[in-house]
Scaffold this motif. Structure first.
Motif, short mmCIF file in Angstrom:
data_model
loop_
_atom_site.label_atom_id
_atom_site.label_comp_id
_atom_site.label_asym_id
_atom_site.label_seq_id
_atom_site.Cartn_x
_atom_site.Cartn_y
_atom_site.Cartn_z
N HIS A 8 4.71 -1.90 -1.99
CA HIS A 8 5.07 -2.96 -2.93
C HIS A 8 6.55 -3.29 -2.93
CE1 HIS A 8 1.13 -1.54 -4.21
NE2 HIS A 8 0.97 -2.69 -4.82
N GLY A 9 7.35 -2.50 -2.23
CA GLY A 9 8.73 -2.84 -1.95
C GLY A 9 9.54 -3.32 -3.14
N GLY A 69 -0.07 -7.32 -6.16
CA GLY A 69 1.27 -6.76 -6.29
C GLY A 69 2.09 -6.81 -5.03
N ARG A 70 1.57 -7.40 -3.96
CA ARG A 70 2.24 -7.35 -2.66
C ARG A 70 2.58 -8.71 -2.09
NH1 ARG A 70 -0.21 -2.24 0.17
NH2 ARG A 70 -1.43 -1.32 -1.50
N GLN A 184 7.30 -13.45 -9.89
CA GLN A 184 7.33 -12.07 -9.41
C GLN A 184 5.90 -11.55 -9.52
OE1 GLN A 184 6.93 -8.85 -9.33
NE2 GLN A 184 8.83 -7.69 -9.44
N PRO A 185 5.21 -11.40 -8.39
CA PRO A 185 3.75 -11.22 -8.45
C PRO A 185 3.28 -9.94 -9.13
CG PRO A 185 4.57 -10.92 -6.21
CD PRO A 185 5.71 -11.47 -7.00
N LEU A 186 3.95 -8.82 -8.88
CA LEU A 186 3.53 -7.58 -9.54
C LEU A 186 3.86 -7.65 -11.03
CD1 LEU A 186 2.39 -4.74 -9.46
CD2 LEU A 186 4.67 -3.91 -8.80
N PHE A 339 4.21 -4.55 2.87
CA PHE A 339 3.17 -5.42 3.41
C PHE A 339 1.83 -5.12 2.76
CE2 PHE A 339 2.19 -1.68 5.83
CZ PHE A 339 0.89 -1.81 6.31
N GLY A 340 0.90 -6.04 2.94
CA GLY A 340 -0.45 -5.88 2.42
C GLY A 340 -1.41 -6.71 3.24
#
Length: 427
Positions: A8-9, A69-70, A184-186, A339-340
């Motif tokens: 998730h960086g 989240g990615r 911010q997706p997460l 990455f995901g």
């Protein structure tokens, strides 16, 4: 998550914490069970809980662990498929309905973020789909005309307008979609989780569903430490599906996608590169995406997996590609990488499945998960609340179908993206 910085960086580094959750233990009952703690499951949980339903969410890992989240964080309207093609694939009624629902999806995302005061960097300032060459410009011109015919606020920019919006001379034009934006997706997934919990939803993490059995008119879902019995089940696991609904995974091809993030950059660079803060991506088949985060990090991504040889190949490509687009960033290194997997269906459209009596699910977002996940979660909630009938859903009910040569194609995506980026690096 899982102590893996590549999962998730940047998003895990900068997202507010999720709500407190517990592992499912013992035997629990609810009216509705939701499997999956991403956008679809959490959206459904929020709207069901607000309507007074007793809802339990079972997440195998943590809130937003999967694609929610990615991803890049582009809140887009519509799908990859051209607008005029949807009625031909789905029929006029469903085709136009899906276009309308997805066209309004970004507004729902941003409205939810505002109404629930989510700290998720919501930026409803539009997106830029950037044309590479004349063929890319023709493609965008066609897309713009089809959306405009439906009253959408989109505009095809010429080369000079694109240079001003993007801060790069690499593109022949761009499609500005004013409905869209970035997030911010997460942080958005965690914001949905907080809102659902406040509304009364019971969130259980570390609770992978191992088995689902029907007894009478109810379902019993077994997890490692407990069980959940409910009359209805929403399956919202999408590309990260394992058991006990393998048919979802079998109709999805995994497309890997990575992102790198620079350290916060000087304000002088933020004023010239995407100065209005739109998110952007290009028309190449192995596309490139780029956007700012709140602290001035440029997030730069493309197709590929950061594993094995791919980790070095994609990093070198990204360092050179970002310098080609923005020469003033030459020599910039990255402070985060992750990455995901994107779940791709055969026709690049999501699917609505009735997996069994009382078991429903959407899947196959094809890289457009934020808006569709949110509106489809609400649609599933409305279906179970009786506000929508089956024929009123955004998509027709379909049976899951296995994609041929799925594993082979996933290998081609992984290795092919490396080959493309290696050749572009050399060139």
């Amino acid at each position: 998550m899982r102590n893996d910085p590549l999962s998730h960086g940047l998003w895990e580094k900068t997202a507010p914490p999720p709500p407190e959750t517990t592992v499912l233990e013992g035997d629990v009952t609810a009216e509705i069970a939701i499997v999956g703690g991403g956008y679809t499951g959490l959206s459904a949980a929020l709207f069901l809980a607000e309507a007074g339903k007793q809802v339990v969410v079972l997440e195998a890992e943590e809130i937003g662990f999967g694609g929610s989240g990615r991803n890049v964080g582009l809140v887009n309207a519509g799908m990859w498929v051209m607008p005029d093609d949807l009625p031909g694939i789905l029929g006029d009624s469903y085709g136009e309905r899906l276009l309308s629902v997805l066209g309004e999806a970004p507004r729902m995302v941003f409205d939810l973020a505002r109404r629930h005061e989510m700290d998720c960097e919501a930026m409803p300032v539009g997106t830029l789909h950037c044309a590479v060459g004349e063929s890319g410009l023709r493609q965008l011109d066609q897309r713009a005309k089809q959306w405009k015919a439906r009253g959408a606020p989109v505009r095809l920019l010429n080369r000079q307008e694109t240079i001003a919006k993007v801060g790069s001379a690499a593109f022949s034009g761009a499609l500005l979609d004013e409905r869209a934006g970035t997030i911010q997706p997460l942080a958005y997934a965690r914001g949905l989780a907080h809102a659902a919990a406040r509304a009364g939803a019971d969130l259980r993490t570390g609770s992978r569903v191992l088995k689902a059995e029907r007894s009478g008119n109810k379902w019993r879902l077994e997890t490692p430490k407990g069980s959940l019995t409910a009359q209805n089940v929403i399956v919202a696991t999408n590309a990260y599906t394992s058991t006990p609904w393998p048919e979802i995974r079998q109709e999805i091809v995994h497309l890997p996608y990575f992102n790198f993030a620079t350290p916060p950059l000087p304000q002088s660079l933020r004023d010239t590169i995407l100065p209005e803060r739109q998110g952007a991506w290009d028309t190449k088949q192995v596309l490139t995406s780029f956007r700012w985060d709140r602290e001035g990090r440029l997030v730069f991504g493309s197709v590929g997996a950061l594993e094995g040889t791919g980790r070095a190949v994609h990093r070198v490509w990204a360092e050179r590609a970002i310098a080609r687009l923005f020469p003033e960033l030459k020599g910039t290194r990255f402070e985060a990488s992750w990455f995901g997997h994107i779940g791709m269906t055969a026709d690049h459209l999501p699917k609505l499945h009735r997996l069994d009596i009382g078991v429903w699910g959407f899947s196959g977002y094809n890289g457009r998960g934020i808006g569709p996940g949110t509106v489809f979660g609400k649609a599933l909630a409305d279906l179970l609340l009786g506000n929508l009938g089956e024929k009123d859903m955004p998509l027709p009910v379909s049976d899951a179908s296995t994609q041929p040569y799925r594993s082979l194609r996933e290998g081609v995506y992984r290795l092919g993206s490396q080959a493309v980026h290696l050749m572009r690096t050399i060139a």
